[in-house]
Design an enzyme around this catalytic site. Sequence first.
Site, mmCIF file in Angstrom:
data_model
loop_
_atom_site.group_PDB
_atom_site.id
_atom_site.type_symbol
_atom_site.label_atom_id
_atom_site.label_comp_id
_atom_site.label_asym_id
_atom_site.label_seq_id
_atom_site.Cartn_x
_atom_site.Cartn_y
_atom_site.Cartn_z
ATOM 1 N N LYS A 93 1.037 -1.513 0.217
ATOM 2 C CA LYS A 93 0.024 -0.294 0.006
ATOM 3 C C LYS A 93 0.565 1.037 0.135
ATOM 4 O O LYS A 93 1.789 1.444 0.689
ATOM 5 C CB LYS A 93 -0.914 0.152 0.961
ATOM 6 C CG LYS A 93 -1.524 1.153 1.810
ATOM 7 C CD LYS A 93 -2.574 1.113 2.907
ATOM 8 C CE LYS A 93 -3.199 2.859 3.234
ATOM 9 N NZ LYS A 93 -4.034 2.384 4.301
ATOM 10 N N ASP B 176 -2.060 10.211 4.287
ATOM 11 C CA ASP B 176 -4.048 10.024 3.863
ATOM 12 C C ASP B 176 -4.822 10.729 5.026
ATOM 13 O O ASP B 176 -4.796 10.422 6.686
ATOM 14 C CB ASP B 176 -3.868 7.653 5.175
ATOM 15 C CG ASP B 176 -5.282 7.455 4.842
ATOM 16 O OD1 ASP B 176 -5.779 8.659 4.477
ATOM 17 O OD2 ASP B 176 -5.902 6.981 5.656
ATOM 18 N N LYS C 232 -10.223 12.758 9.159
ATOM 19 C CA LYS C 232 -9.510 12.127 9.394
ATOM 20 C C LYS C 232 -9.647 12.739 10.880
ATOM 21 O O LYS C 232 -9.401 14.226 10.407
ATOM 22 C CB LYS C 232 -8.079 12.007 9.731
ATOM 23 C CG LYS C 232 -8.124 10.466 9.150
ATOM 24 C CD LYS C 232 -6.914 9.748 9.192
ATOM 25 C CE LYS C 232 -6.213 8.077 8.415
ATOM 26 N NZ LYS C 232 -7.032 7.076 8.864
ATOM 27 N N ASP D 145 1.799 6.148 5.664
ATOM 28 C CA ASP D 145 0.517 5.068 4.974
ATOM 29 C C ASP D 145 1.259 4.866 4.829
ATOM 30 O O ASP D 145 0.484 3.628 3.221
ATOM 31 C CB ASP D 145 -1.009 5.884 4.763
ATOM 32 C CG ASP D 145 -1.701 4.989 5.155
ATOM 33 O OD1 ASP D 145 -1.894 3.732 5.800
ATOM 34 O OD2 ASP D 145 -2.751 5.330 4.425
ATOM 35 N N ASP E 208 -11.944 6.914 3.731
ATOM 36 C CA ASP E 208 -10.917 6.870 4.559
ATOM 37 C C ASP E 208 -10.368 5.258 4.378
ATOM 38 O O ASP E 208 -9.599 4.745 5.252
ATOM 39 C CB ASP E 208 -11.641 7.271 5.894
ATOM 40 C CG ASP E 208 -10.067 7.456 6.844
ATOM 41 O OD1 ASP E 208 -8.739 7.316 6.546
ATOM 42 O OD2 ASP E 208 -10.129 7.637 8.195
ATOM 43 N N GLU F 285 -9.113 3.640 2.292
ATOM 44 C CA GLU F 285 -8.954 3.797 1.019
ATOM 45 C C GLU F 285 -7.532 2.846 0.306
ATOM 46 O O GLU F 285 -7.512 2.828 -0.825
ATOM 47 C CB GLU F 285 -8.140 5.912 0.314
ATOM 48 C CG GLU F 285 -6.898 5.520 0.950
ATOM 49 C CD GLU F 285 -6.740 5.239 2.603
ATOM 50 O OE1 GLU F 285 -7.508 5.761 3.258
ATOM 51 O OE2 GLU F 285 -5.224 4.600 3.079
ATOM 52 N N ARG G 170 -7.598 0.211 1.093
ATOM 53 C CA ARG G 170 -7.914 -1.392 0.056
ATOM 54 C C ARG G 170 -8.863 -1.198 -0.990
ATOM 55 O O ARG G 170 -8.666 -2.273 -1.659
ATOM 56 C CB ARG G 170 -9.666 -2.201 1.166
ATOM 57 C CG ARG G 170 -10.473 -0.792 1.464
ATOM 58 C CD ARG G 170 -11.760 -0.953 2.327
ATOM 59 N NE ARG G 170 -11.331 -1.057 3.958
ATOM 60 C CZ ARG G 170 -11.841 -0.940 4.939
ATOM 61 N NH1 ARG G 170 -12.781 -1.781 5.180
ATOM 62 N NH2 ARG G 170 -11.221 -0.735 6.183
HETATM 63 N N1 BES Z 1 -4.592 4.197 6.728
HETATM 64 C C1 BES Z 1 -5.437 3.859 7.885
HETATM 65 C C2 BES Z 1 -4.970 3.518 8.786
HETATM 66 C C3 BES Z 1 -4.224 3.222 9.895
HETATM 67 C C4 BES Z 1 -4.101 4.361 10.995
HETATM 68 C C5 BES Z 1 -3.042 3.076 9.698
HETATM 69 C C6 BES Z 1 -4.006 4.149 12.079
HETATM 70 C C7 BES Z 1 -1.619 3.650 10.670
HETATM 71 C C8 BES Z 1 -2.977 4.263 11.854
HETATM 72 C C9 BES Z 1 -6.836 3.291 6.620
HETATM 73 O O1 BES Z 1 -6.620 4.235 5.296
HETATM 74 C C10 BES Z 1 -7.958 3.917 7.628
HETATM 75 O O2 BES Z 1 -7.770 5.453 7.682
HETATM 76 N N2 BES Z 1 -8.882 3.011 7.157
HETATM 77 C C11 BES Z 1 -9.742 3.254 8.910
HETATM 78 C C12 BES Z 1 -11.203 1.943 7.933
HETATM 79 C C13 BES Z 1 -12.176 2.033 8.125
HETATM 80 C C14 BES Z 1 -12.456 4.161 7.716
HETATM 81 C C15 BES Z 1 -12.741 1.498 7.730
HETATM 82 C C16 BES Z 1 -10.523 3.288 10.655
HETATM 83 O O3 BES Z 1 -8.971 1.962 10.412
HETATM 84 O O4 BES Z 1 -10.463 3.574 11.493
HETATM 85 ZN ZN ZN Z 2 -4.892 4.667 4.999
HETATM 86 MG MG MG Z 3 -7.100 5.968 4.963
#
Ligand code: BES
Ligand code: ZN
Ligand code: MG
Length: 497
Positions: A266, A271, A278, A289, A348, A350, A352
């Site tokens: 990824k 992000d 966020k 990220d 968010d 993104e 996946r």
């Molecule tokens: N990059 C984040 C996940 C992440 C969060 C990695 C904190 C490292 C530290 C990812 O893109 C994300 O935002 N995931 C969301 C998904 C949700 C919106 C379904 C999450 O994990 O909250």
């Molecule tokens: Zn992310």
């Molecule tokens: Mg995200």
Amino acid sequence: MITYSVSQMPSKLNCLIVPLFEEKGMDSYIKSLDKEFGGVISDVLKSKDFEGKKLQTSLIYTKDKGISRILLIGLGKEKDLNVKKYKEVVGAAVMTCQNKKMDKLGFFVQPGLIKKYSAKKVGLDLSVASEVAAYAYDEHKTDKDAKVTKLKNIEFVGEFNVATKRGLEKGLEEGILVSSGVNFARHLGNTPPTIMTPEYLASEVQKNFKSIPKLNVKVLNKQEITKLGMGCLLAVARGSEHEPKFIIAEDWGADRKRKPTVLVGKGITFDSGGLSLKPGQFMTDMKFDMLGAASVIGAIKVAAELKLKKNIIALVPAAENMPSGTAFRPDDILKAMNGKTILVENTDAEGRLVLADGLSYASKYKPKEVIDLATLTGACMAALGLERSGLFTPEEKMNEKLSYVSNSVGEQLWRMPLGEEYSEAMKSEIADIKNMGGVGGERYGTASTAAAFLQVFTDYPWAHIDLASAIYGSKGKPWIRAGANGFGVQTLVEYLR
Ligand code: BES
Ligand code: ZN
Ligand code: MG
């Protein structure tokens, strides 16, 4: 660049590092050294100031012209020692000396460890742990005195015969290559998003891989990405000033007819969450990220430099996730490269999405297996903490091998579930799937639902690593400085060997 040497007799050093076990005396080599220095080590041991507890230290000034200091460092109980702990102790000792501005170090290698792990393995771990400890991302500090000391030499000393000396040297040599991949990954991760854009990531890969003849690099631009039908990668990048890139690095080290192992990382260079923005406190550290990308890039670099006779492909869908008038929206329906449609419920989620296109592209290679690495979910961090990454795979063999090799390099993986309930949760009423879902509640089981989403884009043996542990955050540890830690590079290299 640190130079390494192996010798029976230490030369002129700022400090000789002597690791010691708890509840165990000195090795005969250290005993005779202690005698030479008038019993300074046994004095400390007798005083109980130092008992060999893990990471406990004691610095001794010797009044000797050759070795001016001895640093005792605790390894903990001998029966509890493993690769992870050993590397932490080695790293902590190196960092302690480096922080005191020493640049010529000696390190005593216990004969017992060579017997347990082999000389080559010990040499490998020693140089990797030292290089990882010595690395600092300090190029933005304008005060020269605030920068860390550049280490010049580390000499490994002990009672060696011809074979163990050669084994150590071979391991050290490999360790230099491995750690250069680890630190390259860390460096990419630590680079701030002002600099680290998809195009910069691609150009860094091209620049760094140019001198490695085995590696072919191709970078697809927005036009080519569009032509391939990577609707998800395009969508995620749409809110950003920076165009997406799709980075392909190939190492055809074996017969071309043999199916390759494909690594997908990824590569979200920042992000923000996109329109599903966020909150502030969750946006810091989102430059990290792209650590999945960094790890697969680091791993293929090492594999090529070690001249592994394997076919390896690294793929990186790279984009920046930003909100703007052109950004993709919740309610959008996207089409991935494999033709599947996806309802966006949250911009968010993104990672996946870009991986959907990365994993679809991997099919082109008719791969033997695919491993993806991604900082995918906060849920995985919540479940495992920052020192373990989640492993998701339906393949028992891949699970076994990945768990074994990660353990052997001191990186921790923990298997997490895939299953019907997670796949069900990602189905959509108006598209094939949606990009968010939970089991029994919106927020339940979301590391697994994210993995189940990815599974839709795989038609080959596959494993997914959710990189909860790729960053040590703002604080660092005694054996590694703050920021990206390169998690995954060593595991992948061992896996590919
Ligand atoms: N990059 C984040 C996940 C992440 C969060 C990695 C904190 C490292 C530290 C990812 O893109 C994300 O935002 N995931 C969301 C998904 C949700 C919106 C379904 C999450 O994990 O909250
Ligand atoms: Zn992310
Ligand atoms: Mg995200």
